[in-house]
Design an enzyme around this catalytic site. Structure first.
Site, PDB file in Angstrom:
ATOM      1  N   GLU A   1       0.632  -7.593  -4.161  1.00 56.55           N
ATOM      2  CA  GLU A   1      -0.606  -6.828  -4.339  1.00 56.55           C
ATOM      3  C   GLU A   1      -0.330  -5.350  -4.094  1.00 56.55           C
ATOM      4  O   GLU A   1       0.236  -4.984  -3.065  1.00 56.55           O
ATOM      5  CB  GLU A   1      -1.656  -7.332  -3.340  1.00 56.55           C
ATOM      6  CG  GLU A   1      -2.815  -6.391  -3.103  1.00 56.55           C
ATOM      7  CD  GLU A   1      -3.558  -6.681  -1.809  1.00 56.55           C
ATOM      8  OE1 GLU A   1      -4.288  -5.788  -1.343  1.00 56.55           O
ATOM      9  OE2 GLU A   1      -3.420  -7.789  -1.258  1.00 56.55           O
TER      10      GLU A   1
ATOM     11  N   LYS B   1     -10.025 -14.070   1.655  1.00 60.78           N
ATOM     12  CA  LYS B   1      -9.257 -13.160   2.501  1.00 60.78           C
ATOM     13  C   LYS B   1     -10.089 -12.855   3.748  1.00 60.78           C
ATOM     14  O   LYS B   1     -11.119 -12.187   3.655  1.00 60.78           O
ATOM     15  CB  LYS B   1      -8.947 -11.885   1.704  1.00 60.78           C
ATOM     16  CG  LYS B   1      -8.456 -10.717   2.523  1.00 60.78           C
ATOM     17  CD  LYS B   1      -8.311  -9.493   1.637  1.00 60.78           C
ATOM     18  CE  LYS B   1      -8.128  -8.220   2.449  1.00 60.78           C
ATOM     19  NZ  LYS B   1      -7.934  -7.035   1.583  1.00 60.78           N
TER      20      LYS B   1
ATOM     21  N   ARG C   1       0.840  -1.206   0.000  1.00 67.71           N
ATOM     22  CA  ARG C   1       0.000   0.000   0.000  1.00 67.71           C
ATOM     23  C   ARG C   1       0.874   1.255   0.000  1.00 67.71           C
ATOM     24  O   ARG C   1       1.768   1.399   0.821  1.00 67.71           O
ATOM     25  CB  ARG C   1      -0.918   0.006   1.217  1.00 67.71           C
ATOM     26  CG  ARG C   1      -2.003   1.095   1.154  1.00 67.71           C
ATOM     27  CD  ARG C   1      -2.943   1.019   2.350  1.00 67.71           C
ATOM     28  NE  ARG C   1      -3.560  -0.299   2.490  1.00 67.71           N
ATOM     29  CZ  ARG C   1      -4.611  -0.708   1.786  1.00 67.71           C
ATOM     30  NH1 ARG C   1      -5.169   0.099   0.891  1.00 67.71           N
ATOM     31  NH2 ARG C   1      -5.114  -1.915   1.981  1.00 67.71           N
TER      32      ARG C   1
END
Length: 200
Positions: free
Chosen positions: A35, A124, A12
């Site tokens: 990711e 998830k 992130r």
């Protein structure tokens, strides 16, 4: 769905300028699932860079993917991993049809079964802090036996044995692994700590 290291690096806030260095550290440490959440600037550019440098057995994609448009944008960037914080069957089905590995977020058995019906490959469990290993174990008891379950949210190396004992088959690791500005040496040390904890 077997990965030598079933841990997802959640990057992130990854600046595209840093994507190459971050990717190299993680790939060298054995990580193969990366990711980049879309709710920060530069995510698609970072995904493109990681896709270009990824080893053949790695899967790179997007996180916080909330819409069909998000799926299409990540696919156009070369991403093959779909991760979301929520369970939206239409978006999951679209990602599955696009050939992505789908790991939507769920927090209840109802969401879990809806996600699987829509084509999810893995679930998830988010936020993992509130679900806990006991919650994962209870959910596992009613889900198909081969359902991959990945807790996400606050998972540390020290907690991994408890998650595995409860039935986790992987995990998503965010700020405990990567924060913007982390040095390559610190990132490598964190990456190795998680690898060691998972492999026990």
């Amino acid at each position: 769905m077997n990965f030598a290291l079933p841990l997802v690096a959640i990057l992130r806030g990854l600046d595209p300028a840093d994507a190459g260095a971050v990717g190299r550290v993680l790939f060298d440490a054995g990580w193969r699932l990366l990711e980049v959440p879309l709710n920060r600037p530069g995510a698609l550019d970072a995904i493109r860079i990681l896709v270009e440098m990824a080893p053949p057995d790695a899967i790179v994609g997007g996180g916080t993917m909330l819409s069909v448009a998000d799926v299409d944008a990540v696919a156009q960037a070369g991403g093959r991993l779909f991760v979301s914080p929520n369970c939206n069957p239409a978006v999951i089905a679209h990602a599955r049809a696009a050939g992505m590995l789908c790991a939507p977020g769920i927090a209840t058995p109802t969401e879990a079964f809806a996600a699987l019906d829509a084509g999810a490959h893995a679930l998830k469990l988010f936020p993992a802090e509130s679900i806990g290993p006991a919650g994962l174990k209870a959910m596992k008891s009613v889900l198909p036996a081969d359902t991959p379950l990945w807790p996400v949210g606050g998972v540390t190396p020290e907690q991994i044995p408890a998650w595995k004992a409860a039935g986790a088959t992987g995990a998503g690791i965010g700020s405990q692994l990567f924060t913007p500005g982390v040095t390559p040496d610190d990132l490598a040390a964190r990456a190795r700590a998680f690898v060691g904890a998972w492999r026990g």
